[in-house]
Design a protein around this motif. Structure first.
Motif, PDB file in Angstrom:
ATOM      1  N   GLY A 106       0.832  -1.197   0.000  1.00 50.28           N
ATOM      2  CA  GLY A 106       0.000   0.000   0.000  1.00 50.28           C
ATOM      3  C   GLY A 106       0.860   1.239   0.000  1.00 50.28           C
ATOM      4  O   GLY A 106       1.669   1.434   0.912  1.00 50.28           O
ATOM      5  N   THR A 113      -3.632   3.099   2.684  1.00 53.39           N
ATOM      6  CA  THR A 113      -3.100   1.994   3.489  1.00 53.39           C
ATOM      7  C   THR A 113      -4.236   1.236   4.178  1.00 53.39           C
ATOM      8  O   THR A 113      -4.148   0.021   4.354  1.00 53.39           O
ATOM      9  CB  THR A 113      -2.077   2.497   4.514  1.00 53.39           C
ATOM     10  N   GLY A 117      -4.584  -2.664   3.247  1.00 46.28           N
ATOM     11  CA  GLY A 117      -4.585  -3.635   4.336  1.00 46.28           C
ATOM     12  C   GLY A 117      -5.846  -4.479   4.345  1.00 46.28           C
ATOM     13  O   GLY A 117      -5.795  -5.690   4.590  1.00 46.28           O
ATOM     14  N   GLN A 131       3.258  -1.708   4.186  1.00 45.22           N
ATOM     15  CA  GLN A 131       2.690  -0.375   4.068  1.00 45.22           C
ATOM     16  C   GLN A 131       3.779   0.673   3.835  1.00 45.22           C
ATOM     17  O   GLN A 131       4.802   0.679   4.517  1.00 45.22           O
ATOM     18  CB  GLN A 131       1.894  -0.022   5.318  1.00 45.22           C
ATOM     19  N   ALA A 143      -1.031   3.712   8.995  1.00 47.71           N
ATOM     20  CA  ALA A 143      -0.279   2.576   8.480  1.00 47.71           C
ATOM     21  C   ALA A 143       0.286   1.672   9.565  1.00 47.71           C
ATOM     22  O   ALA A 143       0.730   0.560   9.286  1.00 47.71           O
ATOM     23  CB  ALA A 143       0.857   3.071   7.580  1.00 47.71           C
ATOM     24  N   THR A 148      -7.386  -2.159   9.581  1.00 48.12           N
ATOM     25  CA  THR A 148      -7.741  -1.897   8.193  1.00 48.12           C
ATOM     26  C   THR A 148      -9.248  -1.717   8.101  1.00 48.12           C
ATOM     27  O   THR A 148      -9.995  -2.257   8.919  1.00 48.12           O
ATOM     28  CB  THR A 148      -7.316  -3.058   7.287  1.00 48.12           C
ATOM     29  N   PRO A 165       0.868  -5.608   9.215  1.00 46.68           N
ATOM     30  CA  PRO A 165       1.794  -5.599   8.078  1.00 46.68           C
ATOM     31  C   PRO A 165       3.078  -6.351   8.393  1.00 46.68           C
ATOM     32  O   PRO A 165       3.401  -6.601   9.563  1.00 46.68           O
ATOM     33  CB  PRO A 165       2.079  -4.106   7.886  1.00 46.68           C
ATOM     34  N   VAL A 168       6.522  -1.438   7.901  1.00 48.19           N
ATOM     35  CA  VAL A 168       6.054  -0.119   7.502  1.00 48.19           C
ATOM     36  C   VAL A 168       7.282   0.735   7.207  1.00 48.19           C
ATOM     37  O   VAL A 168       8.178   0.844   8.051  1.00 48.19           O
ATOM     38  CB  VAL A 168       5.199   0.544   8.606  1.00 48.19           C
TER      39      VAL A 168
END
Length: 368
Positions: A106, A113, A117, A131, A143, A148, A165, A168
């Motif tokens: 993303g 993001t 996600g 992210q 992020a 999400t 994630p 990041v």
């Protein structure tokens, strides 16, 4: 402070059950390929057109390493967070033959993001996501933490999933491309972190609000790093917004100012920037806590002073019935009770459950 030197990015560990790093610095996008799981063959880079050059650079780098990397362009800002856009992303992944060993990246602001996600969380019940936030609000809030969501006609972020994630990457160089209003909007999330957990952020901003407004200014790296540390500590304690180790308040603390802020966004049909709405939400909840006898007048007034010094809005007038209806379907509500994160003092967040409707209305009137 560590991380202000572009040659030495800061790594902030988010110590959840599936720990990952938030990397803050300049030129950190080169670390993205190393975050991908072994066996990854396909990568979808989800992005709005506004960051097309950054997304293409990421795609080209991955392609040069032998991966089947493709761009997936989505609308900018909240227009991306719809079931129709998510469905288009799912269709693309299906047509491209995405499997559970493939990945989504993303690239963009918090809305992007959030969408990326959510798409990753729901495709095949979960694929890897990395992210790459390119806005201040995305870096310090959206992020990080694995929350999400997409919006519905009934409210913001009502459909979503918790999906952490793999990493990041906050490349501070991308902030230089933002319009000033977009960057300043993100400062509302920084101010929020200052009031709930890190008052030094407030001191920094008050000492030089002009410097705080500059994406390439001397405070940017420290503001991003400190805000990320606040969020990392909270989500490590309470990933899924259940309850923190205190037994009273967990991840909900991150929604300080957001109950009223989200209501403003919905009432304005998402024409307001998220940070501008949060800014008004921070003033509202400070007034609510003051009227409820929970917060001293000086700390409540400090909200207005700091936000105004940054050029963020501190007043709002809309239709109270519309705002109240939106707050009643806020994700923190329980049954027919509206819940607010408030302060019992600087950096002392708590819950105000089902406040008197007259008190809520009085706090709204104070925004005039």
């Amino acid at each position: 402070m560590q991380g202000t030197d572009s040659s030495a990015p800061t790594r902030i560990r988010v110590a959840t059950a599936r720990p990952y790093d938030v990397v803050v610095g300049t030129g950190v996008l080169t670390e993205l390929p190393a975050l991908l799981d072994a066996g990854t063959r396909r990568v979808a880079v989800i992005h709005p057109q506004t960051v097309g050059s950054t997304a293409e650079a990421i795609r080209a780098d991955l392609a040069a390493r032998g991966l089947d990397a493709r761009l997936l362009t989505v609308p900018d800002a909240e227009a991306a967070k719809t079931v129709e856009v998510a469905s288009r992303c799912w269709s693309a992944l299906g047509q491209w033959g995405f499997t559970r060993s493939d990945a989504v990246v993303g690239v963009g602001g918090g809305a992007t993001t959030d969408l990326a996600g959510f798409v990753a969380a729901t495709w095949l019940r979960g694929v890897q996501v990395i992210q790459v936030p390119t806005t201040l609000a995305g870096m310090v809030d959206a992020a990080v933490g694995g929350k999400t969501a997409i919006n519905t006609a009934e409210g913001k972020n009502l459909v979503g999933a918790f999906h952490e994630p793999a990493g990041v990457l906050c490349d501070l160089a991308t902030l230089a491309t933002l319009a000033e209003d977009d960057y300043v909007s993100g400062l509302a999330e920084v101010v929020k972190c200052g009031f709930i957990a890190d008052p030094e952020l407030l001191d920094m901003i008050e000492a030089d609000p002009t410097a705080a407004r500059k994406p390439d200014g001397p405070l940017t790296a420290s503001m991003v790093e400190r805000s990320v540390r606040v969020k990392a500590a909270v989500v490590a304690d309470d990933l899924t917004e259940s309850v923190g180790s205190s037994g009273v308040l967990g991840r909900e603390v991150l929604n300080y100012g957001h109950t009223f802020g989200h209501a403003v966004e919905r009432a304005e049909h998402y024409r307001w920037r998220h940070g501008a709405a949060v800014s008004v939400g921070l003033v509202y909840v400070a007034e609510l806590a003051r009227l409820a006898g929970r917060l001293d007048a000086e700390t409540a007034d400090r909200h207005r002073r700091i936000l105004a010094a940054l050029g963020l809005p501190t007043s709002y007038r809309g239709d109270w019935a519309t705002l109240l209806a939106a707050m009643r379907v806020d994700k923190k509500a329980r049954g027919d009770r509206v819940r607010f994160v408030v302060l019992d003092g600087l950096a002392k967040p708590a819950i105000l459950d089902a406040p008197d409707p007259a008190l809520m209305r009085a706090a709204y009137e104070a925004l005039g």
